[in-house]
Enzyme design. Sequence first.
Site, PDB file in Angstrom:
ATOM      1  N   HIS A 165     -32.881 -12.103 -11.648  1.00 18.14           N
ATOM      2  CA  HIS A 165     -33.721 -10.955 -12.043  1.00 18.14           C
ATOM      3  C   HIS A 165     -34.024 -10.062 -10.835  1.00 18.14           C
ATOM      4  O   HIS A 165     -35.174  -9.887 -10.433  1.00 18.14           O
ATOM      5  CB  HIS A 165     -35.023 -11.434 -12.714  1.00 18.14           C
ATOM      6  CG  HIS A 165     -35.682 -10.362 -13.528  1.00 18.14           C
ATOM      7  ND1 HIS A 165     -36.422 -10.628 -14.671  1.00 18.14           N
ATOM      8  CD2 HIS A 165     -35.734  -9.004 -13.393  1.00 18.14           C
ATOM      9  CE1 HIS A 165     -36.874  -9.495 -15.176  1.00 18.14           C
ATOM     10  NE2 HIS A 165     -36.469  -8.494 -14.409  1.00 18.14           N
ATOM     11  N   GLU A 184     -37.197 -17.701 -17.437  1.00 12.84           N
ATOM     12  CA  GLU A 184     -37.014 -17.421 -16.007  1.00 12.84           C
ATOM     13  C   GLU A 184     -38.083 -18.153 -15.204  1.00 12.84           C
ATOM     14  O   GLU A 184     -39.242 -18.173 -15.648  1.00 12.84           O
ATOM     15  CB  GLU A 184     -37.115 -15.903 -15.756  1.00 12.84           C
ATOM     16  CG  GLU A 184     -35.991 -15.144 -16.449  1.00 12.84           C
ATOM     17  CD  GLU A 184     -36.058 -13.628 -16.224  1.00 12.84           C
ATOM     18  OE1 GLU A 184     -36.920 -13.155 -15.461  1.00 12.84           O
ATOM     19  OE2 GLU A 184     -35.234 -12.927 -16.822  1.00 12.84           O
ATOM     20  N   ARG A 233     -33.827  -7.363 -20.744  1.00 11.95           N
ATOM     21  CA  ARG A 233     -34.730  -8.507 -20.782  1.00 11.95           C
ATOM     22  C   ARG A 233     -33.994  -9.649 -21.484  1.00 11.95           C
ATOM     23  O   ARG A 233     -33.270  -9.415 -22.470  1.00 11.95           O
ATOM     24  CB  ARG A 233     -36.015  -8.192 -21.566  1.00 11.95           C
ATOM     25  CG  ARG A 233     -37.016  -7.317 -20.836  1.00 11.95           C
ATOM     26  CD  ARG A 233     -37.711  -8.072 -19.691  1.00 11.95           C
ATOM     27  NE  ARG A 233     -38.719  -7.257 -19.038  1.00 11.95           N
ATOM     28  CZ  ARG A 233     -38.527  -6.553 -17.932  1.00 11.95           C
ATOM     29  NH1 ARG A 233     -37.357  -6.544 -17.328  1.00 11.95           N
ATOM     30  NH2 ARG A 233     -39.526  -5.866 -17.389  1.00 11.95           N
TER      31      ARG A 233
HETATM   32  P1  NAP Z   1     -36.259   3.823 -21.281  1.00 12.94           P
HETATM   33  O1  NAP Z   1     -35.964   5.053 -20.512  1.00 12.94           O
HETATM   34  O2  NAP Z   1     -37.449   3.781 -22.157  1.00 12.94           O
HETATM   35  O3  NAP Z   1     -34.938   3.477 -22.143  1.00 12.94           O
HETATM   36  C1  NAP Z   1     -34.904   2.592 -23.197  1.00 12.94           C
HETATM   37  C2  NAP Z   1     -33.961   3.157 -24.235  1.00 12.94           C
HETATM   38  O4  NAP Z   1     -33.815   2.195 -25.287  1.00 12.94           O
HETATM   39  C3  NAP Z   1     -34.487   4.459 -24.863  1.00 12.94           C
HETATM   40  O5  NAP Z   1     -33.463   5.431 -24.788  1.00 12.94           O
HETATM   41  C4  NAP Z   1     -34.798   4.059 -26.301  1.00 12.94           C
HETATM   42  O6  NAP Z   1     -34.506   5.082 -27.253  1.00 12.94           O
HETATM   43  C5  NAP Z   1     -33.853   2.903 -26.525  1.00 12.94           C
HETATM   44  N1  NAP Z   1     -34.288   2.000 -27.570  1.00 12.94           N
HETATM   45  C6  NAP Z   1     -35.520   1.473 -27.755  1.00 12.94           C
HETATM   46  N2  NAP Z   1     -35.520   0.635 -28.811  1.00 12.94           N
HETATM   47  C7  NAP Z   1     -34.255   0.664 -29.296  1.00 12.94           C
HETATM   48  C8  NAP Z   1     -33.630   0.029 -30.406  1.00 12.94           C
HETATM   49  N3  NAP Z   1     -34.309  -0.805 -31.211  1.00 12.94           N
HETATM   50  N4  NAP Z   1     -32.316   0.287 -30.630  1.00 12.94           N
HETATM   51  C9  NAP Z   1     -31.639   1.157 -29.835  1.00 12.94           C
HETATM   52  N5  NAP Z   1     -32.190   1.783 -28.777  1.00 12.94           N
HETATM   53  C10 NAP Z   1     -33.477   1.538 -28.524  1.00 12.94           C
HETATM   54  O7  NAP Z   1     -36.408   2.587 -20.314  1.00 12.94           O
HETATM   55  P2  NAP Z   1     -35.620   2.296 -18.943  1.00 12.94           P
HETATM   56  O8  NAP Z   1     -36.414   2.785 -17.784  1.00 12.94           O
HETATM   57  O9  NAP Z   1     -34.212   2.710 -19.097  1.00 12.94           O
HETATM   58  O10 NAP Z   1     -35.723   0.690 -18.912  1.00 12.94           O
HETATM   59  C11 NAP Z   1     -35.158  -0.055 -19.960  1.00 12.94           C
HETATM   60  C12 NAP Z   1     -35.536  -1.510 -19.828  1.00 12.94           C
HETATM   61  O11 NAP Z   1     -34.833  -2.089 -18.750  1.00 12.94           O
HETATM   62  C13 NAP Z   1     -37.005  -1.781 -19.503  1.00 12.94           C
HETATM   63  O12 NAP Z   1     -37.810  -1.779 -20.672  1.00 12.94           O
HETATM   64  C14 NAP Z   1     -36.967  -3.137 -18.847  1.00 12.94           C
HETATM   65  O13 NAP Z   1     -37.181  -4.147 -19.799  1.00 12.94           O
HETATM   66  C15 NAP Z   1     -35.540  -3.245 -18.338  1.00 12.94           C
HETATM   67  N6  NAP Z   1     -35.500  -3.290 -16.864  1.00 12.94           N
HETATM   68  C16 NAP Z   1     -34.984  -4.391 -16.264  1.00 12.94           C
HETATM   69  C17 NAP Z   1     -34.928  -4.462 -14.891  1.00 12.94           C
HETATM   70  C18 NAP Z   1     -34.358  -5.648 -14.196  1.00 12.94           C
HETATM   71  O14 NAP Z   1     -34.867  -6.049 -13.156  1.00 12.94           O
HETATM   72  N7  NAP Z   1     -33.288  -6.244 -14.715  1.00 12.94           N
HETATM   73  C19 NAP Z   1     -35.408  -3.399 -14.103  1.00 12.94           C
HETATM   74  C20 NAP Z   1     -35.925  -2.285 -14.754  1.00 12.94           C
HETATM   75  C21 NAP Z   1     -35.971  -2.238 -16.136  1.00 12.94           C
HETATM   76  P3  NAP Z   1     -35.244   6.524 -27.240  1.00 12.94           P
HETATM   77  O15 NAP Z   1     -34.616   7.276 -26.109  1.00 12.94           O
HETATM   78  O16 NAP Z   1     -34.921   7.090 -28.557  1.00 12.94           O
HETATM   79  O17 NAP Z   1     -36.701   6.212 -27.020  1.00 12.94           O
END
Ligand code: NAP
Length: 330
Positions: free
Chosen positions: A285, A266, A237
């Site tokens: 995005h 955005e 993000r």
């Molecule tokens: P996810 O599986 O929840 O992964 C997020 C990871 O970040 C988790 O492993 C979490 O740790 C870790 N985390 C959270 N807070 C943290 C911090 N303060 N410091 C270090 N690590 C931290 O989510 P995901 O499905 O991979 O998606 C991640 C993000 O990508 C979404 O929230 C979204 O904003 C973004 N995204 C963007 C697009 C795009 O179009 N560009 C598309 C999809 C998603 P734990 O494992 O310990 O909980």
Amino acid sequence: MNKRIVAVRRLHADHLQQLEGKFHVDYFPHLDDDNLDEYHAALARAHGLIGGKLSVTPALLDGAPHLEVVATISVGYDNFPVDEMSRRGIVLCNTPDVLTETTADTGFALIMATARRVPELDRFVREGQWQAHVDEAQFGRDVHGKTLGMVGMGRIGAAVARRGALGFGMPVIYSNASPKPVLEAELGARSCSFEELLACADIVCVTVPLTDSTRHLIGADAFRQMKRSAIFVNIARGPVVDEAAMVTALQEGEIAGAGLDVFEQEPLPATSPLLGLPQVVLLPHIGSATHETRAAMAQLAVDNIVLALQGQAPPNGVNLGVLSMNSALY
Ligand code: NAP
């Protein structure tokens, strides 16, 4: 009486049909000033809300007193007042997993395009500048074998890391809220401090969600700690990065380049200094934006809202604790 839902943004006919078979649907493929009153009137009667890029505020919830479920067509839910929704007994559902691989593909496309300067050299050819053999002025940087530093090692982070480790022979280091021993065994990935990651990674790729603790996680200090040859990629993000600090780091050569799918504002404003930096690759995005994945996300959101409004646990609830709180509903 059929429950009523509001569907926002364009849905595939098949998904709309599934919803219309079960609910009264007020459909708003586009929202603008002309239909905003109609939208609010529909929300005042709605039990469910489904769509992408939803803007849900406490004020909007005040005007939707019957709302039971909101199904967003996204995995990120940083734009929702989750505590406020839970307090009101409203379930929030998202669409994880089905977009993981596609978003990781986007991340790797940005890594490759930035390191090998693909858009810049595409322009070079189109503009007729390819008059002789290319020389150092057109050289890029290797990706294979370089150290990949993942800030965030969740679903998408792991999928990017897998591509790097297994496809490109990259040593992977990561900084994450919790350690990931299974991935360490699978990929030889190594957990390290945020500071060590910044100092050691050749490619820094951000995949943490936007929360209070990650807002501007990557700021001026972080860019100063990166290698001057580092490629920085953000597919998480925009506000996870202090964009003004990133622009300064790029202008002053503190990092070599950046590949960006997300921005603090955005669509990216026409005045953004990023537009004038050739070492930056910009995408609008499109992390999950393929025909297949957007269809899978929409189907999952439909499944979520249908099950939740039928009184069953949806496959992907962000605040499922609401279900046990809300005995009138379930
Ligand atoms: P996810 O599986 O929840 O992964 C997020 C990871 O970040 C988790 O492993 C979490 O740790 C870790 N985390 C959270 N807070 C943290 C911090 N303060 N410091 C270090 N690590 C931290 O989510 P995901 O499905 O991979 O998606 C991640 C993000 O990508 C979404 O929230 C979204 O904003 C973004 N995204 C963007 C697009 C795009 O179009 N560009 C598309 C999809 C998603 P734990 O494992 O310990 O909980």
